[in-house]
Design a protein around this motif. Structure first.
Motif, PDB file in Angstrom:
ATOM      1  N   THR A   1       0.821  -1.209   0.000  1.00  0.00           N
ATOM      2  CA  THR A   1       0.000   0.000   0.000  1.00  0.00           C
ATOM      3  C   THR A   1       0.852   1.256   0.000  1.00  0.00           C
ATOM      4  N   SER A   2       0.261   2.319  -0.476  1.00  0.00           N
ATOM      5  CA  SER A   2       0.894   3.633  -0.391  1.00  0.00           C
ATOM      6  C   SER A   2       0.441   4.379   0.856  1.00  0.00           C
ATOM      7  N   ARG A   3      -0.530   3.805   1.592  1.00  0.00           N
ATOM      8  CA  ARG A   3      -1.059   4.443   2.782  1.00  0.00           C
ATOM      9  C   ARG A   3      -0.207   4.104   4.005  1.00  0.00           C
ATOM     10  N   PRO A   4      -0.204   4.964   5.021  1.00  0.00           N
ATOM     11  CA  PRO A   4       0.533   4.644   6.242  1.00  0.00           C
ATOM     12  C   PRO A   4      -0.041   3.395   6.912  1.00  0.00           C
ATOM     13  N   VAL A   5       0.847   2.534   7.377  1.00  0.00           N
ATOM     14  CA  VAL A   5       0.457   1.329   8.107  1.00  0.00           C
ATOM     15  C   VAL A   5       0.885   1.503   9.557  1.00  0.00           C
ATOM     16  N   THR A   6      -0.017   1.200  10.472  1.00  0.00           N
ATOM     17  CA  THR A   6       0.252   1.296  11.901  1.00  0.00           C
ATOM     18  C   THR A   6      -0.008  -0.063  12.546  1.00  0.00           C
ATOM     19  N   VAL A   7       0.382  -0.193  13.801  1.00  0.00           N
ATOM     20  CA  VAL A   7       0.203  -1.456  14.529  1.00  0.00           C
ATOM     21  C   VAL A   7      -0.349  -1.158  15.914  1.00  0.00           C
ATOM     22  N   LYS A   8      -1.297  -1.978  16.346  1.00  0.00           N
ATOM     23  CA  LYS A   8      -1.789  -1.926  17.726  1.00  0.00           C
ATOM     24  C   LYS A   8      -1.377  -3.216  18.414  1.00  0.00           C
ATOM     25  N   MET A   9      -0.689  -3.102  19.541  1.00  0.00           N
ATOM     26  CA  MET A   9      -0.147  -4.270  20.238  1.00  0.00           C
ATOM     27  C   MET A   9      -0.382  -4.161  21.737  1.00  0.00           C
ATOM     28  N   ARG A  10       0.018  -5.195  22.431  1.00  0.00           N
ATOM     29  CA  ARG A  10       0.038  -5.177  23.904  1.00  0.00           C
ATOM     30  C   ARG A  10       1.481  -5.144  24.386  1.00  0.00           C
ATOM     31  N   LEU A  11       1.692  -5.143  25.701  1.00  0.00           N
ATOM     32  CA  LEU A  11       3.047  -5.119  26.236  1.00  0.00           C
ATOM     33  C   LEU A  11       3.798  -6.402  25.916  1.00  0.00           C
ATOM     34  N   GLY A  12       3.076  -7.475  25.713  1.00  0.00           N
ATOM     35  CA  GLY A  12       3.658  -8.775  25.420  1.00  0.00           C
ATOM     36  C   GLY A  12       2.636  -9.850  25.686  1.00  0.00           C
ATOM     37  N   TRP A  13       3.050 -11.112  25.580  1.00  0.00           N
ATOM     38  CA  TRP A  13       2.122 -12.207  25.831  1.00  0.00           C
ATOM     39  C   TRP A  13       1.839 -12.356  27.316  1.00  0.00           C
ATOM     40  N   ASP A  14       2.882 -12.288  28.133  1.00  0.00           N
ATOM     41  CA  ASP A  14       2.731 -12.364  29.589  1.00  0.00           C
ATOM     42  C   ASP A  14       3.855 -11.562  30.219  1.00  0.00           C
ATOM     43  N   ASP A  15       3.884 -11.518  31.544  1.00  0.00           N
ATOM     44  CA  ASP A  15       4.877 -10.688  32.229  1.00  0.00           C
ATOM     45  C   ASP A  15       6.302 -11.162  32.005  1.00  0.00           C
ATOM     46  N   ALA A  16       6.464 -12.438  31.699  1.00  0.00           N
ATOM     47  CA  ALA A  16       7.803 -12.973  31.444  1.00  0.00           C
ATOM     48  C   ALA A  16       8.291 -12.653  30.033  1.00  0.00           C
ATOM     49  N   HIS A  17       7.392 -12.189  29.197  1.00  0.00           N
ATOM     50  CA  HIS A  17       7.751 -11.934  27.795  1.00  0.00           C
ATOM     51  C   HIS A  17       7.171 -10.590  27.341  1.00  0.00           C
ATOM     52  N   ARG A  18       7.639  -9.531  27.954  1.00  0.00           N
ATOM     53  CA  ARG A  18       7.204  -8.187  27.568  1.00  0.00           C
ATOM     54  C   ARG A  18       8.137  -7.673  26.464  1.00  0.00           C
ATOM     55  N   ASN A  19       7.746  -7.843  25.230  1.00  0.00           N
ATOM     56  CA  ASN A  19       8.618  -7.537  24.108  1.00  0.00           C
ATOM     57  C   ASN A  19       8.104  -6.408  23.225  1.00  0.00           C
TER      58      ASN A  19
END
Length: 350
Positions: A136-154
């Motif tokens: 696409t020529s349009r801006p692409v953004t991402v919505k995420m969380r802090l991680g899967w769990d507290d041991a894997h905040r990536n």
């Protein structure tokens, strides 16, 4: 002073964004919220594979309406080739911004290795981002969380990779997937993402009022904020918080007449868009939230009685008549739950 957010080549005329929410941010809701002053209201989450296949209900979720100030279509998926095709279709449909969902915690989504499950497979997440950006020529953004769990905040690491790929902004909900919506959103942790990248970062989670908005921005250092569940029954909230952030003015909630007008307009818009009976079915969840948020006495029995009755009605005309009678009478007289039930019965006879 002009305030807003630059996302790629798109200027968002505000810093209070409304999240994509399945079953909530359909076209009738987006039109209403924008009419009330919201600068950015994303579509419902759209499955890229089903969009590419042209499934009618999924195409409807991505519906682009005339007169909206901005169109943001959110896609979810796990196949890079299909994500690319969905991205192309979203641009053709009129999207100004295309958002990728790496944050939905629902089991039916993560069970298909989509949504926040992609936080566990960052290499696949990056391939999806690359496919979308190239398509696409349009801006692409991402919505995420802090991680899967507290041991894997990536989140910070993934955001850095996203920026290198060409993603133009990231939104971070301040919880892990395993938290779902329990506890409190960690706005400070979102600040770690902000410190890691140069693209705009948007903080999300537990923002319900002006005080929350200011504190979330302060703790995270984010460029903007995104509302989720706070808009349930309050489609005017984004505009109100925008004003509070701009000049410190905390606006009163809409008055009795204005709020009733908003509810009735939303009902009509839902029926116009979906037809009957689907339009009424889609509206019922909103009706329940409007009743919960109504300017009535605090007794929860009052609201429960009204919500239970109104959400069982099968004709829009009945809802309009009984809601209007109930809304005005209860607001003016502050009656009990027993009296409310009596009013509903009498209104039904009118």
């Amino acid at each position: 002073m002009k305030t807003g957010l630059q996302i790629g080549d798109v200027w968002v005329p505000g810093r209070v964004l409304t999240a994509p929410m399945t079953g909530i941010t359909d076209l009738p809701f987006r039109r209403l919220a924008c009419r009330l002053g919201a600068a950015y209201v994303a579509t419902e989450m759209v499955a890229s594979a089903e969009l590419a296949r042209g499934r009618p209900d999924v195409v409807r979720r991505a519906a682009v309406g005339d007169g909206l100030p901005l169109t943001v279509i959110q896609l979810v998926g796990r196949d890079p080739a299909i994500m690319a095709e969905g991205t192309r279709m979203a641009e053709q449909a009129g999207a100004d911004i295309i958002d990728l969902n790496f944050g939905c915690p629902a089991k039916e989504v993560t069970g298909s290795a989509c949504g926040s499950a992609l936080m566990r497979t960052p290499d696949l997440a990056c391939r999806l981002m690359e496919a979308a950006v190239k398509a696409t020529s349009r801006p692409v953004t991402v919505k995420m969380r802090l991680g899967w769990d507290d041991a894997h905040r990536n989140a910070a690491e993934l955001a850095k990779r996203a920026e290198a790929i060409g993603i133009k902004a990231v939104t971070v909900h301040g919880r892990t997937r395993q938290q779902f919506y329990t506890g409190r959103a960690d706005w400070v942790a979102v600040g770690e993402v902000k410190a890691a990248v140069g693209i705009p970062v948007i903080v999300n989670g537990d923002i319900l009022n002006a005080e929350d908005a200011r504190e979330a921005l302060k703790q995270s250092g984010a460029d903007a904020l995104m509302l989720g569940r706070g808009v349930y029954g309050r489609p005017w909230l984004a505009a109100h918080l925008e004003r509070a952030l701009a000049d410190g003015t905390v606006l009163d909630e809409p008055g009795v007449d204005a709020r009733l007008g908003i509810v009735l307009a939303h009902l009509d818009a839902s029926i116009d868009f979906y037809g009957m009976p689907l339009g009424l079915k889609m509206f019922r969840k909103h009706l329940g939230w409007y009743v919960e948020q109504a300017p009535w006495p605090a007794d929860p029995l009052d609201r429960r009685a009204a919500k239970s009755h109104l959400c069982r009605l099968d004709e829009a005309s009945d809802i309009k008549r009984e809601l209007t009678a109930l809304w005005l009478n209860v607001t003016l007289s502050g009656n009990s739950a027993v009296e409310i039930k009596s009013q509903l019965v009498e209104a039904g006879k009118a």
